[in-house]
Motif scaffolding. Structure first.
Motif, mmCIF file in Angstrom:
data_model
loop_
_atom_site.group_PDB
_atom_site.id
_atom_site.type_symbol
_atom_site.label_atom_id
_atom_site.label_comp_id
_atom_site.label_asym_id
_atom_site.label_seq_id
_atom_site.Cartn_x
_atom_site.Cartn_y
_atom_site.Cartn_z
ATOM 1 N N LYS A 42 0.761 -1.342 -0.030
ATOM 2 C CA LYS A 42 0.327 -0.151 0.047
ATOM 3 C C LYS A 42 0.972 1.433 -0.037
ATOM 4 N N GLU A 45 2.278 1.506 -3.397
ATOM 5 C CA GLU A 45 1.581 1.933 -4.245
ATOM 6 C C GLU A 45 0.973 3.426 -4.177
ATOM 7 N N SER A 46 0.993 3.967 -2.778
ATOM 8 C CA SER A 46 0.841 5.540 -2.595
ATOM 9 C C SER A 46 1.355 6.025 -3.654
ATOM 10 N N SER A 47 2.933 5.565 -3.609
ATOM 11 C CA SER A 47 3.630 6.817 -3.692
ATOM 12 C C SER A 47 3.551 7.513 -5.315
ATOM 13 N N TYR A 48 4.077 8.244 -6.169
ATOM 14 C CA TYR A 48 4.300 8.962 -7.162
ATOM 15 C C TYR A 48 4.772 8.607 -7.820
ATOM 16 N N LYS A 51 3.174 4.585 -8.922
ATOM 17 C CA LYS A 51 1.464 5.203 -10.087
ATOM 18 C C LYS A 51 2.391 5.958 -11.232
ATOM 19 N N PHE A 132 5.986 8.796 -0.354
ATOM 20 C CA PHE A 132 4.557 8.329 -0.022
ATOM 21 C C PHE A 132 3.547 8.323 0.537
ATOM 22 N N ASP A 133 2.184 7.964 0.788
ATOM 23 C CA ASP A 133 1.596 8.469 1.969
ATOM 24 C C ASP A 133 1.694 8.106 3.239
ATOM 25 N N LEU A 136 0.314 6.300 5.959
ATOM 26 C CA LEU A 136 -0.226 4.153 6.476
ATOM 27 C C LEU A 136 1.061 4.270 7.050
#
Length: 143
Positions: A42, A45-48, A51, A132-133, A136
């Protein structure tokens, strides 16, 4: 038959079997990994950067005759549970393109639990911190 021919045949058979094994292994999303590894996915996947790399990737792979893309742990503190190849104090992840006859690694990432930081591993094995977010992280730290 000569000894050289037998050795070549045995090596070829082992190579083919390894390729079949690798291609039929379940991808990460199909396995039951540790709580921490799931949170690391997660985080990734949250990292620019992730993406950006995966935006439109599946369509490009299919145009090239491939199937999809995926991630695979190559190192983990809990390699057996996380289906990783090796034990590591960090979570080491490959992003790869999947084709019928091969998997092509297109990016490597590392999550350092001690530093609570996600990195992209560059071509010279240097670590580039990526955002990243961070919301989390409590999920990662709550086991």
């Amino acid at each position: 038959m000569s000894k050289i021919k037998l050795k070549y045949d045995a090596t070829l058979c082992v190579s083919v079997l390894l390729l079949i094994l690798i291609m039929t292994m379940p991808t990460f999303s199909q396995t039951k990994a540790s709580h921490e590894a799931n949170v690391v996915v997660k985080i990734l996947e949250s990292s620019y950067r992730f993406k950006k790399l995966t935006e439109g990737l599946e369509e490009r792979i299919k145009k090239n005759g491939g199937k999809t893309y995926g991630i695979m742990f190559t190192g983990s503190p809990n390699p057996k549970k996380d289906s990783a190849n090796a034990i590591s104090k960090n979570y080491e992840i490959n992003l790869h393109e999947s084709y019928d006859d091969r998997m092509v690694v297109i990016a490597r990432f590392l999550f350092d639990p001690a530093k609570q930081q996600l990195f992209e591993v560059d071509s010279e094995d240097g670590l580039d911190a990526i955002s990243f977010d961070r919301k989390l992280l409590p999920l990662f730290n709550n086991k």
